[in-house]
Design a protein around this motif. Sequence first.
Motif, mmCIF file in Angstrom:
data_model
loop_
_atom_site.group_PDB
_atom_site.id
_atom_site.type_symbol
_atom_site.label_atom_id
_atom_site.label_comp_id
_atom_site.label_asym_id
_atom_site.label_seq_id
_atom_site.Cartn_x
_atom_site.Cartn_y
_atom_site.Cartn_z
ATOM 1 N N ILE A 14 11.425 6.294 7.084
ATOM 2 C CA ILE A 14 11.731 7.511 6.454
ATOM 3 C C ILE A 14 12.754 7.119 5.438
ATOM 4 C CG2 ILE A 14 13.850 7.877 8.171
ATOM 5 C CD1 ILE A 14 13.295 10.720 8.105
ATOM 6 N N GLY A 15 12.943 8.212 4.442
ATOM 7 C CA GLY A 15 13.910 8.140 3.461
ATOM 8 C C GLY A 15 13.733 9.317 2.397
ATOM 9 N N ARG A 16 14.478 9.537 1.673
ATOM 10 C CA ARG A 16 14.218 10.715 0.750
ATOM 11 C C ARG A 16 13.203 10.268 -0.515
ATOM 12 N NH1 ARG A 16 20.998 11.474 0.219
ATOM 13 N NH2 ARG A 16 21.001 9.232 0.099
ATOM 14 N N SER A 17 12.879 11.111 -1.211
ATOM 15 C CA SER A 17 12.146 11.082 -2.313
ATOM 16 C C SER A 17 12.375 9.926 -3.169
ATOM 17 C CB SER A 17 11.710 12.231 -3.257
ATOM 18 O OG SER A 17 11.226 13.338 -2.473
ATOM 19 N N GLY A 18 11.449 8.819 -3.380
ATOM 20 C CA GLY A 18 11.796 7.834 -4.129
ATOM 21 C C GLY A 18 12.435 6.661 -3.586
ATOM 22 N N ALA A 19 12.370 6.641 -2.149
ATOM 23 C CA ALA A 19 13.037 5.617 -1.479
ATOM 24 C C ALA A 19 12.076 4.287 -1.147
ATOM 25 C CB ALA A 19 13.353 6.042 0.094
ATOM 26 N N GLY A 20 10.770 4.374 -1.561
ATOM 27 C CA GLY A 20 9.988 3.349 -1.297
ATOM 28 C C GLY A 20 9.103 3.350 0.047
ATOM 29 N N LYS A 21 9.152 4.548 0.531
ATOM 30 C CA LYS A 21 8.029 4.588 1.840
ATOM 31 C C LYS A 21 6.676 4.600 1.828
ATOM 32 C CE LYS A 21 9.224 9.081 2.429
ATOM 33 N NZ LYS A 21 10.132 9.268 1.182
ATOM 34 N N SER A 22 6.135 5.198 0.745
ATOM 35 C CA SER A 22 4.633 5.000 0.398
ATOM 36 C C SER A 22 4.455 3.461 0.167
ATOM 37 C CB SER A 22 4.118 6.053 -0.671
ATOM 38 O OG SER A 22 4.235 7.308 -0.217
ATOM 39 N N SER A 23 5.175 2.792 -0.929
ATOM 40 C CA SER A 23 4.952 1.538 -1.439
ATOM 41 C C SER A 23 4.875 0.594 -0.132
ATOM 42 C CB SER A 23 5.943 1.296 -2.461
ATOM 43 O OG SER A 23 5.795 1.889 -3.378
ATOM 44 N N LEU A 24 5.850 0.712 0.918
ATOM 45 C CA LEU A 24 5.752 -0.065 2.056
ATOM 46 C C LEU A 24 4.855 0.116 2.860
ATOM 47 C CD1 LEU A 24 7.519 -2.180 3.503
ATOM 48 C CD2 LEU A 24 8.975 -0.432 4.541
ATOM 49 N N LEU A 25 4.301 1.536 3.232
ATOM 50 C CA LEU A 25 3.334 1.491 3.942
ATOM 51 C C LEU A 25 1.998 1.058 3.370
ATOM 52 C CD1 LEU A 25 2.665 3.500 6.598
ATOM 53 C CD2 LEU A 25 1.594 5.057 5.013
ATOM 54 N N ARG A 26 1.732 1.320 2.304
ATOM 55 C CA ARG A 26 0.666 0.769 1.542
ATOM 56 C C ARG A 26 0.247 -0.619 1.426
ATOM 57 N NH1 ARG A 26 -2.214 5.379 -1.292
ATOM 58 N NH2 ARG A 26 -1.689 7.222 -0.414
ATOM 59 N N SER A 27 1.376 -1.258 1.551
ATOM 60 C CA SER A 27 1.478 -2.787 1.329
ATOM 61 C C SER A 27 0.882 -3.535 2.819
ATOM 62 C CB SER A 27 2.812 -3.322 1.159
ATOM 63 O OG SER A 27 3.552 -3.243 2.259
ATOM 64 N N ILE A 28 0.644 -2.478 3.776
ATOM 65 C CA ILE A 28 0.232 -3.248 5.202
ATOM 66 C C ILE A 28 -1.290 -3.256 5.006
ATOM 67 C CG2 ILE A 28 -0.176 -2.548 7.458
ATOM 68 C CD1 ILE A 28 2.606 -0.910 7.604
ATOM 69 N N ASN A 29 -1.880 -2.292 4.270
ATOM 70 C CA ASN A 29 -3.322 -2.625 4.128
ATOM 71 C C ASN A 29 -3.678 -3.144 2.543
ATOM 72 O OD1 ASN A 29 -2.951 -0.383 2.651
ATOM 73 N ND2 ASN A 29 -4.366 0.945 3.915
ATOM 74 N N ARG A 30 -2.718 -3.578 1.808
ATOM 75 C CA ARG A 30 -3.011 -3.964 0.550
ATOM 76 C C ARG A 30 -3.337 -2.953 -0.513
ATOM 77 N NH1 ARG A 30 -5.324 -9.870 -0.857
ATOM 78 N NH2 ARG A 30 -6.273 -8.770 -2.542
ATOM 79 N N LEU A 31 -3.114 -1.625 -0.340
ATOM 80 C CA LEU A 31 -3.251 -0.694 -1.389
ATOM 81 C C LEU A 31 -2.308 -0.816 -2.484
ATOM 82 C CD1 LEU A 31 -4.546 2.333 0.603
ATOM 83 C CD2 LEU A 31 -5.836 0.950 -0.613
ATOM 84 N N GLU A 32 -1.198 -1.340 -2.152
ATOM 85 C CA GLU A 32 0.069 -1.709 -2.911
ATOM 86 C C GLU A 32 0.010 -3.230 -2.802
ATOM 87 O OE1 GLU A 32 1.291 -0.182 -5.314
ATOM 88 O OE2 GLU A 32 1.191 1.770 -4.556
ATOM 89 N N GLN A 33 0.014 -4.011 -4.092
ATOM 90 C CA GLN A 33 0.252 -5.554 -3.853
ATOM 91 C C GLN A 33 1.520 -5.811 -4.162
ATOM 92 O OE1 GLN A 33 -2.309 -7.954 -3.737
ATOM 93 N NE2 GLN A 33 -0.482 -9.348 -3.275
ATOM 94 N N PRO A 34 2.529 -6.264 -3.135
ATOM 95 C CA PRO A 34 3.912 -6.732 -3.370
ATOM 96 C C PRO A 34 4.066 -7.617 -4.608
ATOM 97 C CG PRO A 34 3.048 -7.219 -1.225
ATOM 98 C CD PRO A 34 1.898 -6.885 -1.842
ATOM 99 N N THR A 35 5.269 -7.343 -5.433
ATOM 100 C CA THR A 35 5.566 -8.258 -6.621
ATOM 101 C C THR A 35 6.203 -9.527 -5.863
ATOM 102 O OG1 THR A 35 6.062 -6.360 -7.610
ATOM 103 C CG2 THR A 35 6.774 -8.484 -8.550
ATOM 104 N N GLU A 36 6.688 -9.391 -4.882
ATOM 105 C CA GLU A 36 7.456 -10.658 -4.289
ATOM 106 C C GLU A 36 7.450 -10.683 -2.669
ATOM 107 O OE1 GLU A 36 11.974 -9.606 -4.881
ATOM 108 O OE2 GLU A 36 11.056 -10.654 -6.444
ATOM 109 N N GLY A 37 7.690 -11.705 -2.033
ATOM 110 C CA GLY A 37 7.664 -11.744 -0.567
ATOM 111 C C GLY A 37 6.260 -11.585 0.192
ATOM 112 N N ARG A 38 6.225 -11.328 1.568
ATOM 113 C CA ARG A 38 4.955 -11.707 2.289
ATOM 114 C C ARG A 38 4.887 -10.215 3.069
ATOM 115 N NH1 ARG A 38 3.399 -17.015 4.961
ATOM 116 N NH2 ARG A 38 5.279 -16.436 6.275
ATOM 117 N N VAL A 39 3.585 -9.939 3.376
ATOM 118 C CA VAL A 39 3.157 -9.079 4.530
ATOM 119 C C VAL A 39 2.218 -9.919 5.391
ATOM 120 C CG1 VAL A 39 2.204 -6.829 5.382
ATOM 121 C CG2 VAL A 39 3.153 -7.129 3.001
#
Length: 359
Positions: free
Chosen positions: A64-89
């Motif tokens: 949870i978070g307010r708009s722009g908090a990064g929620k969708s980016s985090l969720l979509r990194s789980i199935n690699r719809l978003e590719q992280p810039t750094e770190g690992r999933v």
Amino acid sequence: MTGAAVIPLPQAGAQAASAAQAHRIAGSVQFQGLGKTYTSSAGEVQALQDIDLEIQPGEIFGIIGRSGAGKSSLLRSINRLEQPTEGRVLVDGEDIAGLGEAGLIRLRRRIGMIFQHFNLLSAKTVRENVALPLRIAGVQQAEAAARVAEVLRLVGLEGKEDTYPSRLSGGQKQRVGIARALVMRPEILLCDEATSALDPETTLSILRLLRDINRRLGLTVVLITHEMSVIREICHRVVVLERGRVAEMGPVWQVFTRPQHAATQALLAPLTRALPEDLSARLHDRAEPGDLQVIELPFAGEAAPDLAVLAPGLRLVQAQVDPIQGHAVGRLVVLAPQGFDPATLSAKARRLGHVAAND
């Protein structure tokens, strides 16, 4: 398909529970130092920074978070719809960054996803929409028909197989989306603001369905939302994001009882009944001689404190109690004789089995 959760609908009783439990070893997600930066003509935007957390197999985990908090980016990194810039999933301990095309296809078959606006094909019936992932995967027609019938029973859409989306309510459309996400028998279900387009009554029915699916199938559910009421209703644990960072995280009842970060407090504010202005002012001021004090007593325990046992002479002004994960979480606003110490009341509540939120 290795590691996929088999829907145990044909089984019953202990056998079904055993089947669900056997698949709870799959479905873990771990973020290690995760960061995501978007680059555009306007410059760089850092959506996620230093995310370290682990989602346990079989739990319902809220983001949870307010708009722009990064929620969708985090969720979509789980199935690699978003590719992280750094770190690992890591999914089931495997770093998904190194997956090739075939590995990525296998990963996404293990991870179902439902969306805010349903994403149904208007020219296809309920049956055809649900069967689409099976057709793409090349599943034989007979098996596909059996799986579609199975998940439509699970989501309560029997009799709607030949209906087109335009003839369905919003809640029914989301049930089709859930059935489509489950038909590949995933071990993880991602929910991208899955109830934001629904009215409150329908939202509650969808959340109850997701909770039932989690219990019956033992799969991991990860959802994002901007509504704390959704988190309260369904989640086991929650992470609060603020400007791409973890603001706080923990079991839902603890976060609701003792919010530490200003972002969490702001998200919880709509769920808290405001005091009338005259009482709110007296809550913080010293009582005049002969006046009763206004004391706020946050609590979390198996039940709300019994005022008669807690202290003599207390009069209840306002109470707000929510049952969360087997705990009664809320606050009491009481009138107390002058000289009562709020800290003393909190300490006594703790001794009686209630953990005061401000301790």
